[in-house]
Design an enzyme around this catalytic site. Structure first.
Site, PDB file in Angstrom:
ATOM      1  CG  ASP A  29      -2.303   1.061   1.040  1.00  0.00           C
ATOM      2  OD1 ASP A  29      -1.765   2.141   0.903  1.00  0.00           O
ATOM      3  OD2 ASP A  29      -3.205   0.830   1.368  1.00  0.00           O
ATOM      4  CB  ILE A  30       1.047   3.959  -2.525  1.00  0.00           C
ATOM      5  CG1 ILE A  30       2.209   4.817  -2.895  1.00  0.00           C
ATOM      6  CG2 ILE A  30      -0.183   4.946  -2.151  1.00  0.00           C
ATOM      7  CD1 ILE A  30       3.283   3.798  -3.411  1.00  0.00           C
ATOM      8  CG  HIS A  93      -8.423  -2.951  -1.988  1.00  0.00           C
ATOM      9  ND1 HIS A  93      -9.627  -2.584  -2.659  1.00  0.00           N
ATOM     10  CD2 HIS A  93      -8.178  -2.438  -0.818  1.00  0.00           C
ATOM     11  CE1 HIS A  93      -9.734  -1.661  -2.092  1.00  0.00           C
ATOM     12  NE2 HIS A  93      -9.059  -1.359  -0.948  1.00  0.00           N
ATOM     13  CG  HIS A  95      -6.373  -2.644   3.393  1.00  0.00           C
ATOM     14  ND1 HIS A  95      -5.536  -1.502   3.249  1.00  0.00           N
ATOM     15  CD2 HIS A  95      -7.747  -2.235   3.036  1.00  0.00           C
ATOM     16  CE1 HIS A  95      -6.133  -0.543   2.660  1.00  0.00           C
ATOM     17  NE2 HIS A  95      -7.493  -1.132   2.535  1.00  0.00           N
TER      18      HIS A  95
HETATM   19  P1  5GP Z   1      -9.803   1.429   0.405  1.00  0.00           P
HETATM   20  O1  5GP Z   1     -10.474   1.403  -1.109  1.00  0.00           O
HETATM   21  O2  5GP Z   1      -9.448   0.093   0.925  1.00  0.00           O
HETATM   22  O3  5GP Z   1     -10.679   2.351   1.285  1.00  0.00           O
HETATM   23  O4  5GP Z   1      -8.210   2.077   0.093  1.00  0.00           O
HETATM   24  C1  5GP Z   1      -7.559   2.086  -0.871  1.00  0.00           C
HETATM   25  C2  5GP Z   1      -6.126   1.761  -0.284  1.00  0.00           C
HETATM   26  O5  5GP Z   1      -5.378   1.746  -1.491  1.00  0.00           O
HETATM   27  C3  5GP Z   1      -5.637   2.894   0.560  1.00  0.00           C
HETATM   28  O6  5GP Z   1      -4.900   2.265   1.426  1.00  0.00           O
HETATM   29  C4  5GP Z   1      -4.432   3.438  -0.449  1.00  0.00           C
HETATM   30  O7  5GP Z   1      -3.484   4.113   0.127  1.00  0.00           O
HETATM   31  C5  5GP Z   1      -4.295   2.212  -1.659  1.00  0.00           C
HETATM   32  N1  5GP Z   1      -4.058   3.115  -2.807  1.00  0.00           N
HETATM   33  C6  5GP Z   1      -4.730   3.751  -3.502  1.00  0.00           C
HETATM   34  N2  5GP Z   1      -3.848   4.068  -4.746  1.00  0.00           N
HETATM   35  C7  5GP Z   1      -2.880   3.491  -4.666  1.00  0.00           C
HETATM   36  C8  5GP Z   1      -1.775   3.265  -5.720  1.00  0.00           C
HETATM   37  O8  5GP Z   1      -1.984   3.746  -6.921  1.00  0.00           O
HETATM   38  N3  5GP Z   1      -0.918   2.405  -5.458  1.00  0.00           N
HETATM   39  C9  5GP Z   1      -0.837   1.865  -4.130  1.00  0.00           C
HETATM   40  N4  5GP Z   1       0.225   1.003  -3.972  1.00  0.00           N
HETATM   41  N5  5GP Z   1      -1.602   1.936  -3.382  1.00  0.00           N
HETATM   42  C10 5GP Z   1      -2.715   2.648  -3.579  1.00  0.00           C
END
Ligand code: 5GP
Length: 130
Positions: A29-30, A93, A95
């Site tokens: 995660d970035i 996804h 985590h």
């Molecule tokens: P969620 O959809 O579970 O609420 O959050 C999406 C997760 O994806 C976040 O923790 C965010 O940091 C991560 N994320 C979003 N865009 C990118 C990306 O382009 N690259 C990576 N490695 N992680 C990402």
């Protein structure tokens, strides 16, 4: 239009890859909550994790289990926590976050700022344990 995660799988957007098989892809995660915070995704583009087929969601967890064990070996922690939010990116996804305490799973926590070298080192450390 392809999701940002599909573009990562396709190699159009760079990522710090941890593991991959035919169906799934794991990468850092970035905006990590902790060193080793990894995302596991299906290569097939589905928004909501609970819309995956039974076999697919089961296989995704078997894959995530391997990644979680590698994370724990690379980054000693009490347990690796698993969370599903999906509020930001419309591509299913999981985590995986190494936990030293329950607080490490708070997604409202400030995220770590890591350098590209640190991300690379973390991904390599986990990959070595797989
Ligand atoms: P969620 O959809 O579970 O609420 O959050 C999406 C997760 O994806 C976040 O923790 C965010 O940091 C991560 N994320 C979003 N865009 C990118 C990306 O382009 N690259 C990576 N490695 N992680 C990402």
């Amino acid at each position: 239009m392809a999701t940002i995660f599909s573009r990562i799988v396709a190699g159009e957007i760079p990522s710090y890859k941890v593991a991959e098989n035919e169906q799934f892809y794991a990468f850092l995660d970035i905006n990590p909550l902790a060193k080793g915070h990894t995302l596991v995704i299906p290569k097939r583009e589905v928004d909501y994790i609970f819309d995956l087929e039974d076999e697919e969601i089961a296989a995704m967890h078997v894959f995530a289990k391997k990644v979680a064990k590698a994370i724990k070996a690379a980054f000693p922690c009490i347990k690796v926590g698993e969370a599903v939010l999906g509020l930001e990116v419309p591509h299913a996804h999981i985590h995986l976050v190494p936990m030293q305490s329950e607080k490490d799973m708070l997604f409202t926590n400030p995220k770590l700022k890591l350098t590209p070298e640190e991300f690379k080192e973390i991904a390599e450390k986990i990959t070595k344990e797989i």
